[in-house]
Write a protein that holds these residues in place. Structure first.
Motif, short mmCIF file in Angstrom:
data_model
loop_
_atom_site.label_atom_id
_atom_site.label_comp_id
_atom_site.label_asym_id
_atom_site.label_seq_id
_atom_site.Cartn_x
_atom_site.Cartn_y
_atom_site.Cartn_z
N SER A 6 -7.05 21.04 -12.35
CA SER A 6 -5.64 20.35 -12.58
C SER A 6 -5.60 18.34 -12.41
O SER A 6 -5.50 18.39 -12.70
N TYR A 9 -5.73 18.14 -15.95
CA TYR A 9 -4.58 18.67 -16.60
C TYR A 9 -4.27 16.88 -15.89
O TYR A 9 -2.39 16.59 -16.54
N TYR A 16 4.42 16.22 -15.88
CA TYR A 16 3.57 17.04 -15.96
C TYR A 16 4.61 18.21 -15.80
O TYR A 16 5.67 18.05 -15.08
N LEU A 21 1.09 24.01 -15.91
CA LEU A 21 -0.21 23.82 -14.82
C LEU A 21 -0.38 24.87 -14.63
O LEU A 21 -1.01 25.59 -13.58
N THR A 24 -1.91 27.77 -16.67
CA THR A 24 -3.03 27.67 -16.32
C THR A 24 -4.12 26.89 -15.65
O THR A 24 -5.62 27.51 -15.61
N ALA A 87 -1.04 27.72 -21.80
CA ALA A 87 -1.01 26.59 -22.29
C ALA A 87 -1.86 27.06 -23.11
O ALA A 87 -0.64 26.28 -24.37
N THR A 91 -7.11 25.88 -25.04
CA THR A 91 -7.51 25.95 -23.79
C THR A 91 -8.36 27.63 -23.19
O THR A 91 -9.21 27.99 -22.48
N GLY A 131 -7.96 21.64 -18.30
CA GLY A 131 -6.94 20.94 -17.60
C GLY A 131 -6.10 20.29 -18.26
O GLY A 131 -5.44 19.88 -18.94
N ALA A 135 -3.18 20.45 -21.12
CA ALA A 135 -1.63 19.00 -21.38
C ALA A 135 -1.50 18.34 -22.71
O ALA A 135 -0.50 18.06 -22.93
#
Length: 148
Positions: A6, A9, A16, A21, A24, A87, A91, A131, A135
């Motif tokens: 996190s 991210y 956000y 999130l 993920t 995601a 990732t 993370g 993003a």
């Protein structure tokens, strides 16, 4: 592990997106569960000899190695799928790589060489990078280097 994901991210900056999130973080949790289960399966005989670890589920016989491996396989597959869909494929690939690095490289190296610490450093650096890639869908830029 989930907290550092996190953080990676968050370092990518706003906006956000909870729809990215949350999967993920859940995928990272499942990948960690998979890697930890594979680690404990691999080390169950040594764990049975140490007072600190002999009461763990595998060395104590509460869970069979077959059940542990089924859990690891299920959680690992779910992790990679969730990371890929929730995601992005990058990732998901990092999550799969981290499972392999932890379970198949770092864990066996622990009893062979202190160089396992270098592999462990990579294993520890990948969750924040996951993370970031969740993003941004990218490894580009200098910022990811600051996360490791």
């Amino acid at each position: 592990v989930v907290l550092t994901t996190s953080a990676g991210y968050a370092m990518a900056g706003p906006p956000y997106d909870a729809s990215v999130l949350v999967p993920t973080l859940a995928g990272t949790f499942l990948a960690s569960a998979c890697a930890n289960t594979l680690n404990q399966t691999y080390e169950r005989e040594r764990d049975a000899q140490m007072k600190r670890t002999m009461r763990r589920p595998l060395p104590s016989g509460l869970i069979s190695p077959a059940h542990a491996l089924a859990f690891a396989g299920t959680s690992g597959a779910a992790a990679v799928a969730l990371l890929g869909v929730g995601a992005n494929p990058l990732t998901a690939a990092l999550g799969a790589a981290n499972i392999v690095l932890y379970a198949c490289v770092y864990t066996p190296m622990k009893v062979m060489t202190p160089l396992n610490t270098a592999v462990g450093a990579v294993v520890g650096a990948l969750p924040p990078l996951m993370g970031w890639t969740a993003a941004t869908a990218s490894l580009c830029g200098g910022e990811p280097l600051a996360l490791g």
